[in-house]
Design a protein around this motif. Structure first.
Motif, PDB file in Angstrom:
ATOM      1  N   VAL A  78      39.783  10.804-100.771  1.00  0.00           N
ATOM      2  CA  VAL A  78      39.389   9.540-101.362  1.00  0.00           C
ATOM      3  C   VAL A  78      39.956   9.369-102.764  1.00  0.00           C
ATOM      4  O   VAL A  78      40.195   8.250-103.208  1.00  0.00           O
ATOM      5  N   LYS A  79      40.205  10.462-103.493  1.00  0.00           N
ATOM      6  CA  LYS A  79      40.737  10.362-104.839  1.00  0.00           C
ATOM      7  C   LYS A  79      42.137   9.758-104.855  1.00  0.00           C
ATOM      8  O   LYS A  79      42.616   9.307-105.897  1.00  0.00           O
ATOM      9  N   GLN A  80      42.811   9.748-103.694  1.00  0.00           N
ATOM     10  CA  GLN A  80      44.146   9.177-103.628  1.00  0.00           C
ATOM     11  C   GLN A  80      44.108   7.657-103.462  1.00  0.00           C
ATOM     12  O   GLN A  80      45.124   6.992-103.579  1.00  0.00           O
ATOM     13  N   LEU A  81      42.952   7.095-103.183  1.00  0.00           N
ATOM     14  CA  LEU A  81      42.847   5.667-102.976  1.00  0.00           C
ATOM     15  C   LEU A  81      42.712   4.941-104.306  1.00  0.00           C
ATOM     16  O   LEU A  81      42.291   5.505-105.306  1.00  0.00           O
ATOM     17  N   HIS A  82      43.061   3.656-104.310  1.00  0.00           N
ATOM     18  CA  HIS A  82      42.916   2.846-105.506  1.00  0.00           C
ATOM     19  C   HIS A  82      41.432   2.621-105.772  1.00  0.00           C
ATOM     20  O   HIS A  82      40.732   2.029-104.966  1.00  0.00           O
ATOM     21  N   ALA A  83      40.976   3.110-106.917  1.00  0.00           N
ATOM     22  CA  ALA A  83      39.536   3.055-107.167  1.00  0.00           C
ATOM     23  C   ALA A  83      39.189   2.435-108.511  1.00  0.00           C
ATOM     24  O   ALA A  83      38.021   2.268-108.822  1.00  0.00           O
ATOM     25  N   GLY A  84      40.197   2.077-109.325  1.00  0.00           N
ATOM     26  CA  GLY A  84      39.915   1.553-110.658  1.00  0.00           C
ATOM     27  C   GLY A  84      39.076   0.296-110.633  1.00  0.00           C
ATOM     28  O   GLY A  84      38.037   0.197-111.294  1.00  0.00           O
ATOM     29  N   ALA A  85      39.508  -0.691-109.857  1.00  0.00           N
ATOM     30  CA  ALA A  85      38.790  -1.956-109.814  1.00  0.00           C
ATOM     31  C   ALA A  85      37.427  -1.800-109.156  1.00  0.00           C
ATOM     32  O   ALA A  85      36.429  -2.384-109.612  1.00  0.00           O
ATOM     33  N   THR A  86      37.367  -1.019-108.083  1.00  0.00           N
ATOM     34  CA  THR A  86      36.077  -0.844-107.405  1.00  0.00           C
ATOM     35  C   THR A  86      35.133  -0.015-108.263  1.00  0.00           C
ATOM     36  O   THR A  86      33.914  -0.153-108.133  1.00  0.00           O
ATOM     37  N   TRP A  87      35.675   0.848-109.122  1.00  0.00           N
ATOM     38  CA  TRP A  87      34.814   1.614-110.033  1.00  0.00           C
ATOM     39  C   TRP A  87      34.036   0.665-110.929  1.00  0.00           C
ATOM     40  O   TRP A  87      32.831   0.860-111.179  1.00  0.00           O
ATOM     41  N   ALA A  88      34.704  -0.379-111.430  1.00  0.00           N
ATOM     42  CA  ALA A  88      34.028  -1.344-112.292  1.00  0.00           C
ATOM     43  C   ALA A  88      32.911  -2.058-111.532  1.00  0.00           C
ATOM     44  O   ALA A  88      31.815  -2.268-112.072  1.00  0.00           O
ATOM     45  N   LEU A  89      33.170  -2.401-110.277  1.00  0.00           N
ATOM     46  CA  LEU A  89      32.127  -3.034-109.466  1.00  0.00           C
ATOM     47  C   LEU A  89      30.998  -2.057-109.171  1.00  0.00           C
ATOM     48  O   LEU A  89      29.826  -2.435-109.139  1.00  0.00           O
ATOM     49  N   ASP A  90      31.364  -0.780-108.955  1.00  0.00           N
ATOM     50  CA  ASP A  90      30.337   0.248-108.737  1.00  0.00           C
ATOM     51  C   ASP A  90      29.367   0.303-109.906  1.00  0.00           C
ATOM     52  O   ASP A  90      28.147   0.433-109.717  1.00  0.00           O
ATOM     53  N   GLN A  91      29.917   0.235-111.128  1.00  0.00           N
ATOM     54  CA  GLN A  91      29.066   0.312-112.316  1.00  0.00           C
ATOM     55  C   GLN A  91      28.113  -0.873-112.398  1.00  0.00           C
ATOM     56  O   GLN A  91      26.942  -0.727-112.778  1.00  0.00           O
ATOM     57  N   LEU A  92      28.602  -2.045-112.013  1.00  0.00           N
ATOM     58  CA  LEU A  92      27.742  -3.225-112.007  1.00  0.00           C
ATOM     59  C   LEU A  92      26.601  -3.051-111.009  1.00  0.00           C
ATOM     60  O   LEU A  92      25.445  -3.370-111.312  1.00  0.00           O
ATOM     61  N   VAL A  93      26.928  -2.498-109.833  1.00  0.00           N
ATOM     62  CA  VAL A  93      25.917  -2.297-108.799  1.00  0.00           C
ATOM     63  C   VAL A  93      24.895  -1.260-109.247  1.00  0.00           C
ATOM     64  O   VAL A  93      23.683  -1.431-109.078  1.00  0.00           O
ATOM     65  N   VAL A  94      25.393  -0.155-109.837  1.00  0.00           N
ATOM     66  CA  VAL A  94      24.510   0.932-110.275  1.00  0.00           C
ATOM     67  C   VAL A  94      23.587   0.476-111.402  1.00  0.00           C
ATOM     68  O   VAL A  94      22.401   0.844-111.447  1.00  0.00           O
ATOM     69  N   GLN A  95      24.115  -0.318-112.320  1.00  0.00           N
ATOM     70  CA  GLN A  95      23.352  -0.722-113.494  1.00  0.00           C
ATOM     71  C   GLN A  95      22.478  -1.951-113.249  1.00  0.00           C
ATOM     72  O   GLN A  95      21.775  -2.406-114.151  1.00  0.00           O
ATOM     73  N   SER A  96      22.513  -2.472-112.051  1.00  0.00           N
ATOM     74  CA  SER A  96      21.721  -3.651-111.713  1.00  0.00           C
ATOM     75  C   SER A  96      20.920  -3.379-110.444  1.00  0.00           C
ATOM     76  O   SER A  96      21.144  -2.375-109.760  1.00  0.00           O
ATOM     77  N   PRO A  97      20.013  -4.269-110.085  1.00  0.00           N
ATOM     78  CA  PRO A  97      19.239  -4.087-108.843  1.00  0.00           C
ATOM     79  C   PRO A  97      19.988  -4.535-107.583  1.00  0.00           C
ATOM     80  O   PRO A  97      19.396  -4.571-106.508  1.00  0.00           O
ATOM     81  N   ILE A  98      21.254  -4.894-107.703  1.00  0.00           N
ATOM     82  CA  ILE A  98      21.989  -5.465-106.576  1.00  0.00           C
ATOM     83  C   ILE A  98      22.010  -4.521-105.379  1.00  0.00           C
ATOM     84  O   ILE A  98      21.745  -4.912-104.239  1.00  0.00           O
ATOM     85  N   GLY A  99      22.344  -3.236-105.625  1.00  0.00           N
ATOM     86  CA  GLY A  99      22.449  -2.277-104.533  1.00  0.00           C
ATOM     87  C   GLY A  99      21.138  -2.095-103.785  1.00  0.00           C
ATOM     88  O   GLY A  99      21.104  -2.123-102.546  1.00  0.00           O
ATOM     89  N   GLU A 100      20.043  -1.929-104.535  1.00  0.00           N
ATOM     90  CA  GLU A 100      18.734  -1.739-103.899  1.00  0.00           C
ATOM     91  C   GLU A 100      18.281  -2.996-103.172  1.00  0.00           C
ATOM     92  O   GLU A 100      17.623  -2.928-102.126  1.00  0.00           O
ATOM     93  N   ALA A 101      18.639  -4.161-103.717  1.00  0.00           N
ATOM     94  CA  ALA A 101      18.266  -5.421-103.061  1.00  0.00           C
ATOM     95  C   ALA A 101      19.001  -5.559-101.724  1.00  0.00           C
ATOM     96  O   ALA A 101      18.413  -5.983-100.722  1.00  0.00           O
ATOM     97  N   LEU A 102      20.276  -5.198-101.702  1.00  0.00           N
ATOM     98  CA  LEU A 102      21.036  -5.230-100.448  1.00  0.00           C
ATOM     99  C   LEU A 102      20.452  -4.241 -99.436  1.00  0.00           C
ATOM    100  O   LEU A 102      20.370  -4.534 -98.246  1.00  0.00           O
ATOM    101  N   LYS A 103      20.042  -3.069 -99.932  1.00  0.00           N
ATOM    102  CA  LYS A 103      19.468  -2.060 -99.044  1.00  0.00           C
ATOM    103  C   LYS A 103      18.152  -2.549 -98.449  1.00  0.00           C
ATOM    104  O   LYS A 103      17.842  -2.255 -97.282  1.00  0.00           O
ATOM    105  N   THR A 104      17.392  -3.303 -99.219  1.00  0.00           N
ATOM    106  CA  THR A 104      16.140  -3.868 -98.721  1.00  0.00           C
ATOM    107  C   THR A 104      16.410  -4.927 -97.648  1.00  0.00           C
ATOM    108  O   THR A 104      15.702  -5.001 -96.636  1.00  0.00           O
ATOM    109  N   ALA A 105      17.449  -5.728 -97.869  1.00  0.00           N
ATOM    110  CA  ALA A 105      17.749  -6.819 -96.938  1.00  0.00           C
ATOM    111  C   ALA A 105      18.443  -6.327 -95.674  1.00  0.00           C
ATOM    112  O   ALA A 105      18.271  -6.912 -94.601  1.00  0.00           O
ATOM    113  N   PHE A 106      19.230  -5.239 -95.796  1.00  0.00           N
ATOM    114  CA  PHE A 106      19.991  -4.731 -94.656  1.00  0.00           C
ATOM    115  C   PHE A 106      19.775  -3.218 -94.527  1.00  0.00           C
ATOM    116  O   PHE A 106      20.688  -2.421 -94.800  1.00  0.00           O
ATOM    117  N   PRO A 107      18.584  -2.797 -94.120  1.00  0.00           N
ATOM    118  CA  PRO A 107      18.262  -1.365 -94.102  1.00  0.00           C
ATOM    119  C   PRO A 107      18.836  -0.596 -92.916  1.00  0.00           C
ATOM    120  O   PRO A 107      18.952   0.624 -92.976  1.00  0.00           O
TER     121      PRO A 107
END
Length: 211
Positions: free
Chosen positions: A97-126
């Motif tokens: 996985v380290k060979q894949l392009h991850a720079g842009a998705t890393w920024a989105l990951d941080q937004l998800v981690v620092q916000s309730p977005i990820g947990e809200a999606l998990k609640t809606a689609f468990p």
């Protein structure tokens, strides 16, 4: 992790693909021998050949949910299972996985981690880790600035995404069909609760901005 047990299977070729069928044996009293009968399609060989990865049908997966945790490949006459991790990666894929392009998705990951977005999606689609699939599709739309889902497989091959396993356009279509009013309401309700809790944690004097 215990390897799933499969019922008797047979591969049949159509003009466009190789399909996987279950069957039952029946006894022919006149010929005094058994024969294959009662065929039921349960999957497709995605390689377009007789050997390769199996994409199981939804009905078969509902009957055998343990198959969701494995990648299954037909090799010769055998069916070989490789366990997947929480993100849909096999061990070898996780190491690559380290060979894949991850720079842009890393920024989105941080937004998800620092916000309730990820947990809200998990609640809606468990179920079936669908929240990771929804998130991956959202990443694709955001980063490509294009909602053409046919581009997703190519994008996913070169990009590290929350859901590491392949998603074909038909699979994405099934995910979209699951996004109904109930799921949307659950998502926004969980998101609102998460925002209130986060605001309580940082204090009323702190400023939260959500894009």
């Amino acid at each position: 992790m215990k390897t799933p047990q499969l019922p008797p299977l047979i591969i049949k070729k159509s003009p466009s693909a190789f399909y996987v069928y279950t069957y039952k044996n029946k006894w022919d009293p006149e010929k005094k021998r058994s024969y294959r009968a009662s065929f039921k399609k349960v999957g497709t060989v995605t390689s377009g050949e007789k050997e390769g990865r199996i994409r199981w049908g939804d009905h078969f997966l509902a009957e055998r949910p343990e198959l969701r945790d494995f990648i299954c490949e037909r090799k010769g006459k055998d069916y070989v299972f490789t366990p997947m991790n929480e993100g849909g990666f096999t061990l070898s894929q996780a190491m690559e996985v380290k060979q894949l392009h991850a720079g842009a998705t890393w920024a989105l990951d941080q937004l998800v981690v620092q916000s309730p977005i990820g947990e809200a999606l998990k609640t809606a689609f468990p179920q079936r880790r669908d929240y990771l699939k929804v998130l991956s599709i959202a990443y694709s739309i955001i980063l490509n600035q294009d909602n053409n889902i046919s581009k997703y497989p190519t994008f996913a091959e070169a990009t590290r995404l929350p859901w590491g396993a392949p998603l074909h356009p038909s699979s994405i279509g099934r995910i979209f069909r699951k996004i109904k009013k109930q799921q949307i309401e659950k998502y926004f309700s969980a998101l609102q609760e998460g925002l209130i809790e986060q605001k309580r944690e940082v204090g009323d004097d702190d400023k939260l901005t959500w894009l």
